[in-house]
Design a protein around this motif. Structure first.
Motif, short mmCIF file in Angstrom:
data_model
loop_
_atom_site.label_atom_id
_atom_site.label_comp_id
_atom_site.label_asym_id
_atom_site.label_seq_id
_atom_site.Cartn_x
_atom_site.Cartn_y
_atom_site.Cartn_z
N MET A 186 0.84 -1.20 0.00
CA MET A 186 0.00 0.00 0.00
C MET A 186 0.88 1.24 0.00
SD MET A 186 -2.86 1.20 2.83
CE MET A 186 -3.91 -0.23 2.56
N LEU A 187 0.59 2.17 -0.93
CA LEU A 187 1.34 3.41 -1.00
C LEU A 187 1.04 4.30 0.21
CD1 LEU A 187 0.82 4.25 -4.78
CD2 LEU A 187 2.83 3.21 -3.72
N ALA A 188 1.99 5.22 0.50
CA ALA A 188 1.81 6.10 1.66
C ALA A 188 0.53 6.92 1.53
CB ALA A 188 3.02 7.01 1.80
N ALA A 189 0.25 7.42 0.32
CA ALA A 189 -0.96 8.24 0.14
C ALA A 189 -2.22 7.43 0.40
CB ALA A 189 -0.98 8.80 -1.28
N GLU A 190 -2.24 6.16 -0.03
CA GLU A 190 -3.40 5.30 0.21
C GLU A 190 -3.55 5.01 1.70
OE1 GLU A 190 -3.57 2.60 -3.83
OE2 GLU A 190 -2.08 2.10 -2.32
N ARG A 191 -2.42 4.77 2.35
CA ARG A 191 -2.45 4.47 3.78
C ARG A 191 -2.95 5.68 4.57
NH1 ARG A 191 2.48 3.03 4.00
NH2 ARG A 191 3.30 4.97 4.88
N GLN A 192 -2.49 6.85 4.20
CA GLN A 192 -2.92 8.06 4.90
C GLN A 192 -4.39 8.36 4.67
OE1 GLN A 192 0.00 10.82 3.44
NE2 GLN A 192 1.67 9.71 4.47
N ALA A 193 -4.87 8.07 3.47
CA ALA A 193 -6.30 8.25 3.20
C ALA A 193 -7.13 7.32 4.07
CB ALA A 193 -6.59 7.99 1.72
N ARG A 194 -6.65 6.09 4.26
CA ARG A 194 -7.37 5.13 5.12
C ARG A 194 -7.33 5.58 6.58
NH1 ARG A 194 -8.85 -0.36 5.38
NH2 ARG A 194 -10.30 -0.41 7.15
N ILE A 195 -6.20 6.10 7.00
CA ILE A 195 -6.09 6.61 8.37
C ILE A 195 -7.09 7.75 8.58
CG2 ILE A 195 -4.61 7.91 9.95
CD1 ILE A 195 -2.23 6.30 8.81
N LEU A 196 -7.15 8.67 7.64
CA LEU A 196 -8.07 9.80 7.75
C LEU A 196 -9.51 9.32 7.79
CD1 LEU A 196 -8.39 12.85 7.86
CD2 LEU A 196 -8.31 12.88 5.35
N GLN A 197 -9.83 8.30 7.00
CA GLN A 197 -11.17 7.73 7.00
C GLN A 197 -11.51 7.15 8.37
OE1 GLN A 197 -12.04 3.98 4.73
NE2 GLN A 197 -13.33 5.33 3.52
N GLU A 198 -10.56 6.46 8.98
CA GLU A 198 -10.81 5.88 10.30
C GLU A 198 -11.00 6.96 11.35
OE1 GLU A 198 -11.05 2.53 11.34
OE2 GLU A 198 -11.37 2.38 9.17
N VAL A 199 -10.19 8.02 11.29
CA VAL A 199 -10.33 9.13 12.25
C VAL A 199 -11.70 9.78 12.11
CG1 VAL A 199 -9.45 11.39 12.92
CG2 VAL A 199 -7.85 9.55 12.38
N GLU A 200 -12.13 10.03 10.86
CA GLU A 200 -13.42 10.68 10.64
C GLU A 200 -14.56 9.78 11.08
OE1 GLU A 200 -13.17 11.53 6.50
OE2 GLU A 200 -12.21 13.48 6.79
N HIS A 201 -14.40 8.47 10.90
CA HIS A 201 -15.46 7.53 11.25
C HIS A 201 -15.58 7.35 12.76
CE1 HIS A 201 -18.10 4.11 11.27
NE2 HIS A 201 -17.18 3.30 11.70
N LEU A 202 -14.43 7.21 13.45
CA LEU A 202 -14.43 6.89 14.87
C LEU A 202 -14.28 8.11 15.77
CD1 LEU A 202 -12.15 3.70 14.69
CD2 LEU A 202 -14.65 3.78 14.84
N GLY A 203 -13.78 9.22 15.21
CA GLY A 203 -13.55 10.41 16.03
C GLY A 203 -12.15 10.46 16.62
N ALA A 204 -11.61 9.30 17.01
CA ALA A 204 -10.26 9.22 17.56
C ALA A 204 -9.72 7.81 17.34
CB ALA A 204 -10.27 9.55 19.06
N VAL A 205 -8.42 7.70 17.09
CA VAL A 205 -7.79 6.40 16.87
C VAL A 205 -6.45 6.35 17.60
CG1 VAL A 205 -8.88 5.91 14.64
CG2 VAL A 205 -6.77 7.22 14.71
N ARG A 206 -6.01 5.14 17.90
CA ARG A 206 -4.71 4.94 18.54
C ARG A 206 -3.70 4.45 17.52
NH1 ARG A 206 -4.73 5.40 23.80
NH2 ARG A 206 -2.72 4.33 23.95
N VAL A 207 -2.43 4.77 17.76
CA VAL A 207 -1.36 4.34 16.87
C VAL A 207 -1.33 2.82 16.76
CG1 VAL A 207 1.15 4.21 16.59
CG2 VAL A 207 0.08 6.38 17.22
N SER A 208 -1.44 2.14 17.88
CA SER A 208 -1.39 0.67 17.89
C SER A 208 -2.55 0.08 17.09
CB SER A 208 -1.41 0.15 19.32
OG SER A 208 -2.56 0.62 20.01
N GLN A 209 -3.71 0.68 17.20
CA GLN A 209 -4.89 0.23 16.47
C GLN A 209 -4.67 0.34 14.96
OE1 GLN A 209 -8.22 2.71 17.41
NE2 GLN A 209 -9.54 1.88 15.81
N LEU A 210 -4.13 1.48 14.51
CA LEU A 210 -3.88 1.70 13.09
C LEU A 210 -2.79 0.77 12.56
CD1 LEU A 210 -4.03 5.60 13.02
CD2 LEU A 210 -5.72 4.03 12.07
N ALA A 211 -1.77 0.54 13.38
CA ALA A 211 -0.69 -0.36 12.96
C ALA A 211 -1.21 -1.76 12.69
CB ALA A 211 0.41 -0.38 14.01
#
Length: 274
Positions: A1-26
């Motif tokens: 997965m490219l960095a841009a794709e990974r960051q888009a997924r991270i942003l999606q998770e933050v917007e969906h959940l409101g807050a995320v943990r580093v360990s959860q995203l890893a």
């Protein structure tokens, strides 16, 4: 997965959940926590998120449940997604139907596509929607505009709107919403608009909810209806699998509109079917 794709997924998770943990995203993205931290640094530098100890939250914090942007502010957001959703929704409307359209920018986008369908009667509490339909060339739909008090998003709400809707019987209602949440259901930031939308929903034999992927996880102050009250939810293909699953689990048909090729064709994702 490219960095841009990974960051888009991270942003999606933050917007969906409101807050995320580093360990959860890893764990989710199968990369190291150091990689996630670099991604969070990049997103924070862009102003897309806010970094906190051990994770990230939505930029600027969660919006208040009564936050209600004006029509122009919402109109400029997710325009491609709204066009795709409107195309999929318009394909559900048969000539000669009585159709209800709530106020909102997605239903306003749908109204443009309904102008070419013959012999429609459209009931709406949106002056913007009514204006679009009145300007249709040739055989414009019959439009019934409820009265009521105007909101910041140009909806007509309140007792006058509710009383007029209680006398009507519609084949299908298309409902735009502020947010969708598994627990809170379909919500709005305006208490009077919730009453009006509830009356509109009750007037319809069939309820179709229109919501782009950014509406998932958002909660307004008042619930219009639970998720399982809808017959169909139409969204775009940016919706993550958790959102899709939450609809399917409630026995609601999910129509996923592809944004890349906006048109009458659509991908169907029926309840219980991947």
């Amino acid at each position: 997965m490219l960095a841009a794709e990974r960051q888009a997924r991270i942003l999606q998770e933050v917007e969906h959940l409101g807050a995320v943990r580093v360990s959860q995203l890893a764990r989710l993205l199968a990369v190291s926590e150091m990689t996630i931290r670099r991604d969070l640094d990049h997103l924070a530098a862009r102003g897309s998120i806010e970094k906190v100890h051990g994770g990230a939250t939505v930029a600027g914090g969660a919006k208040p449940s009564t936050d209600e942007p004006g029509f122009e502010a919402k109109w400029a957001q997710q325009t491609a997604e709204k066009e795709a959703i409107a195309a999929a929704a318009a394909a559900m409307v048969r000539p000669g139907s009585a159709v209800g359209l709530s106020a909102g920018t997605t239903t306003w986008t749908l109204a443009h596509r309904l102008r070419s369908i013959p012999d429609l009667t459209v009931v709406t509490n949106s002056m913007r929607v009514a204006d679009v339909l009145h300007k249709a060339p040739g055989g414009a739909p019959n439009v019934v505009l409820t009265g009521g008090v105007r909101t910041p998003s140009d909806a007509l709400v309140g007792p006058v709107a509710v009383s007029s809707l209680r006398l009507l019987h519609l084949d299908v209602v298309f409902l735009g919403v502020h947010g969708i949440h598994p627990r809170a259901g379909f919500t709005t930031p305006n208490l009077l608009e919730a009453d009006t939308d509830q009356a509109l929903v009750a007037a319809g034999q069939r309820l179709v909810v229109l919501a782009d992927h950014t509406k998932w996880g958002m909660i307004g102050i008042s619930t219009i209806a639970p998720v399982d009250r809808a017959d169909v939810v139409v969204t775009d293909d940016g919706l993550h699998e958790d959102g899709r699953a939450s609809v399917r689990e409630r026995g609601v048909e999910l129509v996923v509109a592809p944004v890349a090729g906006v048109g009458p064709s659509r991908a169907r994702d029926t309840a219980g079917v991947s």
